[in-house]
Enzyme design. Structure first.
Site, PDB file in Angstrom:
ATOM      1  CG  ASN A 202       0.882  -5.374   4.462  1.00  0.00           C
ATOM      2  OD1 ASN A 202       0.362  -4.628   5.282  1.00  0.00           O
ATOM      3  ND2 ASN A 202       0.923  -5.083   3.170  1.00  0.00           N
TER       4      ASN A 202
ATOM      5  CG  ASP B 290      -3.483   4.919   8.188  1.00  0.00           C
ATOM      6  OD1 ASP B 290      -2.471   5.634   8.273  1.00  0.00           O
ATOM      7  OD2 ASP B 290      -3.743   4.243   7.166  1.00  0.00           O
TER       8      ASP B 290
ATOM      9  CB  SER C   7      -0.928   0.016   1.220  1.00  0.00           C
ATOM     10  OG  SER C   7      -0.186  -0.141   2.425  1.00  0.00           O
TER      11      SER C   7
ATOM     12  CG  HIS D  56      -1.206   3.538   4.702  1.00  0.00           C
ATOM     13  ND1 HIS D  56      -2.220   3.055   5.495  1.00  0.00           N
ATOM     14  CD2 HIS D  56      -0.755   2.484   3.983  1.00  0.00           C
ATOM     15  CE1 HIS D  56      -2.382   1.764   5.273  1.00  0.00           C
ATOM     16  NE2 HIS D  56      -1.504   1.389   4.355  1.00  0.00           N
TER      17      HIS D  56
ATOM     18  N   GLY E  70      -2.036  -4.117   0.850  1.00  0.00           N
ATOM     19  CA  GLY E  70      -2.201  -5.322   1.653  1.00  0.00           C
ATOM     20  C   GLY E  70      -1.328  -6.483   1.252  1.00  0.00           C
TER      21      GLY E  70
END
Length: 201
Positions: free
Chosen positions: A96, A177, A30, A180, A67
């Site tokens: 991830n 968040d 991402s 990111h 992801g």
């Protein structure tokens, strides 16, 4: 007949120029897919613009998926290599894996396979290293970071030790968040990569 020959020659010249310029393939998650941003704001799009501005004729193909893990990247890579025949593969994966607590040995195995596949296809490789937040524990975070160092040394590939240097955890550089990078950080991400990337072009 003369027009057909002229058209064929022009087409061959264009194809030769594209082949000479080469393709830069980015296989990431991402962060490279610019999640939460317009695609044009992401560091990969900024990379294409910088190369254009500096006279490089390479084409950047962004094959990043939000992801994605190292296992996902490894499974997708053979088809990507066959389709794009890149001169350079930038691997930006592992974050991830770490956030899911997967074993560092598994990460190293998957990334090593991607490096080997790329090299066998005749491509150079640039590895973008990742680090995890300290709340994952020193033992695990150290082992995770060491994967990139060990792989770069063993496979003799250039490494950006920490892709998010100056971005991760820095106020104003992250989206809400906290995971990111924000639009304001994308130029910094490119600056982190560029000094190691440019000599490979």
């Amino acid at each position: 007949m003369r027009a057909w020959l002229l058209g064929s020659c022009l087409a061959l010249m264009v194809m030769a120029q594209e082949a000479a310029a080469g393709t830069v393939l980015v296989v990431g998650d991402s962060i490279s897919a610019a999640l939460g941003l317009e695609t044009s704001q992401g560091w990969v799009s900024l990379l294409q613009k910088r190369m254009d501005d500096e006279g490089f004729e390479h084409r950047v193909v962004n094959a990043s998926i939000s992801g994605d893990t190292s296992a996902g990247g490894a499974s997708r890579l053979p088809a990507l290599l066959g389709e794009h025949k890149p001169e350079l593969v930038i691997i930006e994966l592992g974050g991830n894996d770490g956030l899911r607590g997967q074993p560092p040995a598994q990460l190293q195995h998957n990334l090593a396979g991607m490096v080997e596949q790329s090299q066998k296809a005749g491509a150079k490789v640039l590895l973008l290293g990742m680090r995890l937040p300290p709340n994952y524990g020193k033992r695990y975070t150290d082992a995770f970071a060491q994967v990139y160092q060990d792989l770069a040394s063993a496979r003799q590939v250039p490494l950006v030790p920490f892709f998010l240097e100056g971005v991760g955890g820095v106020e104003g550089m992250m989206q809400a968040d906290g995971i990111h990078p924000a639009a304001s950080a994308q130029g910094k991400l490119l600056d982190n990569v560029w000094p190691t990337l440019k000599p490979l072009l």
